[in-house]
Design a protein around this motif. Structure first.
Motif, PDB file in Angstrom:
ATOM      1  N   PHE A 103      -0.148  -0.481 -14.044  1.00 56.31           N
ATOM      2  CA  PHE A 103       0.429  -0.860 -12.777  1.00 56.31           C
ATOM      3  C   PHE A 103       1.034   0.242 -11.942  1.00 56.31           C
ATOM      4  O   PHE A 103       1.457   1.266 -12.428  1.00 56.31           O
ATOM      5  N   ILE A 104       1.012  -0.066 -10.680  1.00 55.19           N
ATOM      6  CA  ILE A 104       1.380   0.865  -9.639  1.00 55.19           C
ATOM      7  C   ILE A 104       2.534   0.280  -8.852  1.00 55.19           C
ATOM      8  O   ILE A 104       2.622  -0.932  -8.696  1.00 55.19           O
ATOM      9  N   ARG A 105       3.402   1.143  -8.385  1.00 58.43           N
ATOM     10  CA  ARG A 105       4.400   0.739  -7.397  1.00 58.43           C
ATOM     11  C   ARG A 105       4.480   1.829  -6.366  1.00 58.43           C
ATOM     12  O   ARG A 105       4.716   2.985  -6.709  1.00 58.43           O
ATOM     13  N   ASP A 106       4.268   1.467  -5.135  1.00 55.95           N
ATOM     14  CA  ASP A 106       4.186   2.489  -4.117  1.00 55.95           C
ATOM     15  C   ASP A 106       4.825   2.023  -2.809  1.00 55.95           C
ATOM     16  O   ASP A 106       4.247   1.237  -2.065  1.00 55.95           O
ATOM     17  N   ASP A 107       6.011   2.538  -2.557  1.00 56.10           N
ATOM     18  CA  ASP A 107       6.737   2.223  -1.326  1.00 56.10           C
ATOM     19  C   ASP A 107       5.878   2.410  -0.079  1.00 56.10           C
ATOM     20  O   ASP A 107       5.890   1.579   0.828  1.00 56.10           O
ATOM     21  N   LEU A 108       5.158   3.506  -0.060  1.00 60.95           N
ATOM     22  CA  LEU A 108       4.393   3.843   1.142  1.00 60.95           C
ATOM     23  C   LEU A 108       3.323   2.790   1.430  1.00 60.95           C
ATOM     24  O   LEU A 108       3.072   2.443   2.596  1.00 60.95           O
ATOM     25  N   LEU A 109       2.727   2.260   0.399  1.00 64.00           N
ATOM     26  CA  LEU A 109       1.729   1.217   0.602  1.00 64.00           C
ATOM     27  C   LEU A 109       2.369  -0.066   1.108  1.00 64.00           C
ATOM     28  O   LEU A 109       1.774  -0.800   1.894  1.00 64.00           O
ATOM     29  N   VAL A 110       3.576  -0.343   0.672  1.00 67.12           N
ATOM     30  CA  VAL A 110       4.305  -1.503   1.200  1.00 67.12           C
ATOM     31  C   VAL A 110       4.500  -1.343   2.708  1.00 67.12           C
ATOM     32  O   VAL A 110       4.315  -2.279   3.480  1.00 67.12           O
ATOM     33  N   LYS A 111       4.825  -0.121   3.100  1.00 66.50           N
ATOM     34  CA  LYS A 111       5.052   0.149   4.519  1.00 66.50           C
ATOM     35  C   LYS A 111       3.775  -0.001   5.332  1.00 66.50           C
ATOM     36  O   LYS A 111       3.799  -0.529   6.451  1.00 66.50           O
ATOM     37  N   VAL A 112       2.676   0.465   4.769  1.00 64.67           N
ATOM     38  CA  VAL A 112       1.400   0.326   5.479  1.00 64.67           C
ATOM     39  C   VAL A 112       1.012  -1.150   5.569  1.00 64.67           C
ATOM     40  O   VAL A 112       0.518  -1.605   6.600  1.00 64.67           O
ATOM     41  N   GLN A 113       1.274  -1.887   4.506  1.00 65.03           N
ATOM     42  CA  GLN A 113       0.986  -3.323   4.520  1.00 65.03           C
ATOM     43  C   GLN A 113       1.706  -4.005   5.683  1.00 65.03           C
ATOM     44  O   GLN A 113       1.179  -4.921   6.303  1.00 65.03           O
ATOM     45  N   ALA A 114       2.908  -3.521   5.974  1.00 65.51           N
ATOM     46  CA  ALA A 114       3.717  -4.121   7.036  1.00 65.51           C
ATOM     47  C   ALA A 114       3.532  -3.406   8.372  1.00 65.51           C
ATOM     48  O   ALA A 114       4.280  -3.661   9.324  1.00 65.51           O
ATOM     49  N   ALA A 115       2.532  -2.555   8.458  1.00 69.84           N
ATOM     50  CA  ALA A 115       2.379  -1.677   9.626  1.00 69.84           C
ATOM     51  C   ALA A 115       2.265  -2.426  10.951  1.00 69.84           C
ATOM     52  O   ALA A 115       2.604  -1.891  12.004  1.00 69.84           O
ATOM     53  N   ASP A 116       1.785  -3.668  10.905  1.00 71.60           N
ATOM     54  CA  ASP A 116       1.606  -4.420  12.154  1.00 71.60           C
ATOM     55  C   ASP A 116       2.909  -5.009  12.673  1.00 71.60           C
ATOM     56  O   ASP A 116       2.968  -5.487  13.797  1.00 71.60           O
TER      57      ASP A 116
END
Lengths: 201, 201
Positions: A103-116
């Motif tokens: 498993f992975i945990r990545d703050d930056l990907l969370v931010k991109v997910q919410a980019a809209d």
DNA sequence: GGGATCATGTAACGCGTTACATGATTCT
DNA sequence: AGAATCATGTAACGCGTTACATGATCCC
């Protein structure tokens, strides 16, 4: 309870840099191990120094590693650890048991997910930062791999080299960072363009 | 304390599958959210259902999400949650703050790291299993991406689509699984060959 | 003189995992 | 008839993170 196995696997790799081959199994101090977890081992496991000191103490109590004191004059004393036969047996059992999915945990990907829904300015900056960190790791891993395989080419080394485990995990790390760099740059470009289009209106 | 942000980002994405656009912000039950964390969100965050139920309760207490009860007759009742304005503000602040470096934990990579000291038979099996799981995810993500971009091609969609965040994170997941598959197959082949060479002697 | 490196921990707190608990409906 | 799906939690325990603590050399 799998940090122990990551520690055992990392310890096996070999000498902590003091030169002098200690005969197949490596020896590391807690400090050296923490460094290893910061570089190569970070490709598949992440842990803070405090955890490693604690884990080494526990492993020693259980007889899976053995520590020996090294007195130094110009430096603080240190304890070097090596994997015992019991430790090897433990690792072997671990290798045979089924794996949990990674498993992975990545703050930056969370931010991109919410980019809209959020301001993308700071996210774009972070993506660019991430790309340059990835680039640095790519350079580093290239060198590390070159050192490991010596004069052989990769195919040859993987067939006949005597220790390929760390090489193979490093290859995974290299591929991961390459993907990381590509993706970060791509996403930064996409978000930048969308920002520009948004301003125009 | 970043699971909360992953939850908020996941909730934003949209309707939990009941059809009926709920107007930009999505609504999910804990159960549906747990599923999302099993599929798409698993590309960048991992969490168990219990954690999600607990986190939703906490977020509701703090006013970052709002829940509403939905009474069902043939099914147990459920609560649907949507992100509030306060929740959006929290996400925005999170996006602007600096990210911790991402981290990975992967049992299988620990095993490969130790491949020179343990029996590789079971490890090879696990690598092959991993490759086939990766293949299934690749198929799935391909479909998910196709659905998201609709009739546009990728470039067009990324320029003008109205919601690209989840698409971009899914692209990362796809690349990751492709690398996963390639690497697993390669490593399995290397270890198989070395086993064969070992037996010959 | 100041910052980095070497070197090893302790203590508190909170998050994450494991195990347990319940129960109706739909699908095979 | 049994398994899977829908649906939501509680409780205990242990691992992981954050903050703190110390102190000597080496390099700029």
């Amino acid at each position: 309870m799998a940090l122990r196995h990551a520690v055992l696997a990392a310890l096996l790799v070999g000498d902590g840099g003091d030169g002098g081959d200690s005969g197949g199994r490596g020896e590391y101090s807690g400090y050296q191990l923490a460094k290893a977890f910061d570089i190569g081992v970070a490709n598949f496991w992440h842990a803070l120094p405090q955890q490693l000191y604690a884990e080494l103490a526990k492993l020693e109590q259980e007889g899976l590693v053995a520590g020996r004191q090294v007195i130094q004059e110009t430096r603080p004393n240190k304890r070097l650890f090596r994997v015992t036969d019991a430790g090897l047996a433990e690792l072997d059992a671990f290798a045979a048991a089924s794996s949990k999915p990674s498993f992975i945990r990545d703050d930056l990907l969370v931010k991109v997910q919410a980019a809209d829904s959020v301001d993308t300015g700071p996210v774009i900056e972070q993506l660019e930062e991430r790309a340059s960190v990835a680039e640095a790791k790519i350079q580093l891993f290239g060198k590390v791999l070159g050192k490991m395989r010596g004069e052989l080419d990769e195919e040859e080394f993987l067939r006949r080299g005597e220790r390929v485990g760390p090489y193979l995990t490093c290859l995974r790390g290299l591929a991961l960072e390459q993907e990381n760099r590509e993706w970060s740059m791509r996403v930064a470009a996409v978000l930048r363009e969308r920002r520009a289009a948004h301003v125009e209106r």
